[in-house]
Motif scaffolding. Sequence first.
Motif, PDB file in Angstrom:
ATOM      1  N   LEU A   1      -4.255  -7.184  -3.876  1.00 11.61           N
ATOM      2  CA  LEU A   1      -4.280  -5.761  -4.254  1.00 11.61           C
ATOM      3  C   LEU A   1      -3.461  -5.488  -5.511  1.00 11.61           C
ATOM      4  O   LEU A   1      -3.724  -4.531  -6.228  1.00 11.61           O
ATOM      5  N   ASP A   2      -2.452  -6.349  -5.762  1.00 18.85           N
ATOM      6  CA  ASP A   2      -1.626  -6.158  -6.958  1.00 18.85           C
ATOM      7  C   ASP A   2      -2.274  -6.710  -8.224  1.00 18.85           C
ATOM      8  O   ASP A   2      -1.737  -6.563  -9.324  1.00 18.85           O
TER       9      ASP A   2
ATOM     10  N   ALA B   1      -0.369  -7.375   1.413  1.00 17.43           N
ATOM     11  CA  ALA B   1      -1.131  -6.733   0.324  1.00 17.43           C
ATOM     12  C   ALA B   1      -1.257  -7.667  -0.875  1.00 17.43           C
ATOM     13  O   ALA B   1      -2.310  -7.745  -1.520  1.00 17.43           O
TER      14      ALA B   1
ATOM     15  N   MET C   1       3.502   1.359  -3.814  1.00 17.54           N
ATOM     16  CA  MET C   1       2.089   1.486  -4.164  1.00 17.54           C
ATOM     17  C   MET C   1       1.231   0.506  -3.372  1.00 17.54           C
ATOM     18  O   MET C   1       0.136   0.852  -2.901  1.00 17.54           O
TER      19      MET C   1
ATOM     20  N   LYS D   1      -6.913  -1.173 -11.417  1.00 20.20           N
ATOM     21  CA  LYS D   1      -6.444   0.178 -11.105  1.00 20.20           C
ATOM     22  C   LYS D   1      -4.965   0.166 -10.761  1.00 20.20           C
ATOM     23  O   LYS D   1      -4.189   1.028 -11.209  1.00 20.20           O
ATOM     24  N   PHE D   2      -4.556  -0.810  -9.950  1.00 18.63           N
ATOM     25  CA  PHE D   2      -3.148  -0.929  -9.558  1.00 18.63           C
ATOM     26  C   PHE D   2      -2.275  -1.210 -10.783  1.00 18.63           C
ATOM     27  O   PHE D   2      -1.236  -0.579 -10.983  1.00 18.63           O
TER      28      PHE D   2
ATOM     29  N   ASP E   1      -1.807   1.324  -0.793  1.00 23.28           N
ATOM     30  CA  ASP E   1      -3.152   0.760  -0.961  1.00 23.28           C
ATOM     31  C   ASP E   1      -3.590  -0.028   0.268  1.00 23.28           C
ATOM     32  O   ASP E   1      -4.760   0.022   0.671  1.00 23.28           O
TER      33      ASP E   1
ATOM     34  N   ASP F   1      -4.372   2.464   2.986  1.00 26.42           N
ATOM     35  CA  ASP F   1      -5.647   3.112   2.664  1.00 26.42           C
ATOM     36  C   ASP F   1      -6.819   2.195   3.015  1.00 26.42           C
ATOM     37  O   ASP F   1      -7.822   2.635   3.580  1.00 26.42           O
ATOM     38  N   LYS F   2      -6.659   0.920   2.699  1.00 32.79           N
ATOM     39  CA  LYS F   2      -7.751  -0.033   2.906  1.00 32.79           C
ATOM     40  C   LYS F   2      -7.956  -0.351   4.391  1.00 32.79           C
ATOM     41  O   LYS F   2      -9.088  -0.431   4.869  1.00 32.79           O
TER      42      LYS F   2
END
Length: 506
Positions: A83-84, A78, A481, A88-89, A485, A488-489
């Motif tokens: 993603l981090d 991730a 988290m 939003k994250f 994510d 989800d992705k």
Amino acid sequence: MKKYLLLSLVFFVNFSVFSQKKEKLIVIESEDVKKEISKYEFERIYKKNNDKDKIEDVKSLEEYLELFINFKLKVTEAEEMGLDTLSKFKKELAGYRRQLSKPYLSDKNLDEKLLKEAYEHMKYDVNASHILIKIDEMADYKDTLKAYKKLMKIRKRILKGEDFAKLAKIISEDPSAKKSGGNLGYFTAFQMIYDFEKVAYNLSENEVSYPVRTKFGYHLIKLHKKRKARGKVKVAHIMLGLKSKATKKEIDSTKALVFDIYSRLKKGGDFSKLAEKYSTDKSSSKKGGELQFFGVGRMVKEFENAAFSLKKDGDISEPIKTNFGWHIIKRIKKKDIEKYEVLKPELKRKVSRDSRATKSRKFIVEKLKKEYSFKFDEKKLKEFNKVLDTSIFNGNWKIDKAEKLNENLFSFADKNFSQKDFSKFLFETQSKNLKKIPIPIFIDKKFKIFMNKKVIEYEEANLENKYDEFKYLMKEYHDGMLLFDLTDKKIWTKASKDTVGLKKYV
């Protein structure tokens, strides 16, 4: 391609093998990432989820380690996907951090003391009167002393026998005192500002306090009665409202109707149906007249007394008159003050919104100042008296006036804050239509706000370095988290488009 190296394959039944916090257990490497995971982190997660200090089955530990490694590999994936780094994250993680940091930015012992004190207050209702002399929060010493001395003279008159209520009507600057004689009726915890409440609850019956300072000014408080708390009651009512300028005919017809309804109720009439048909309180009539639970001080005196005087559920009062009109009240349920442990979460929420919260914050700031060797140059602060003027009260002060002030103002830990930093704070936080007070008083108040803010900000920014528990808790939130994510992705978003791909991935 990611790969990992497990540095220790030997696990004893006892967890003493994990005693070194920095001792590496796993190294994960890829083209862009090299991540080292300590034995301590694995031990902490294992104990948290298994609630064991000793391992009876080494195989179960190895299985858990395999799950842990897979979890960390997915987190690394991730991170490689960035993603981090998404706004939003970051925003969501920052929100969690603010919530998690709160217990570390207050004193636990003082917080617990405030909670228990509030609970003790809730067990009683007090009836008190006050005389108020208004004084601005930022008033100078001269005006503050003047108000204090004025109340001390009034207190002496009361102690010599003059009537408190009569003096309140003449002297008090609380507008309601002219009618009430300063009497506030019965109240309980959280219904008055904390400093006022604390003094009122510590007085003996008929005792008059020394002047008490609140944000409104100075008060003299007289305690009349202290009784066991009434608790809370849920009632339904039928209300027949009366306008303030109602004619005699309207007054008489309303009274006649309410007593007619009461007569029907005594003969077995349905309260809910009669409330729906006749009650002028439209917010409750559709619900059969039902109101929310309420306690002391939440309703007008006549209504409250009638509601709490009903002996058992289902009892109905005779018609009572208030400033709003006529009411018939039916008791639905009553509950006494619950045990401390049950009310503790609610008490915490109330304390956090109450002026009590400032007590804990002030305490922790003073504690941190000592811990971090806080140093302050008072002379450098006084130099602002020459560059600040009344334009600050209208939001028009120009920061250029302080351009020559560049010296160090205060320091703590490894941080230094200059006069320029304070100038910027003054400029950015100025607002229009502020009440004018002496400039030195204004500077002193604003400096305390600025200084407290910087001390707390520093402590909050360094929580991970100071507390291992906080550091690893944040890591858990961060990794959890990211895993969500990533899932989800790669799964759920695709699943909506590709059920075959979902089965293949799983």
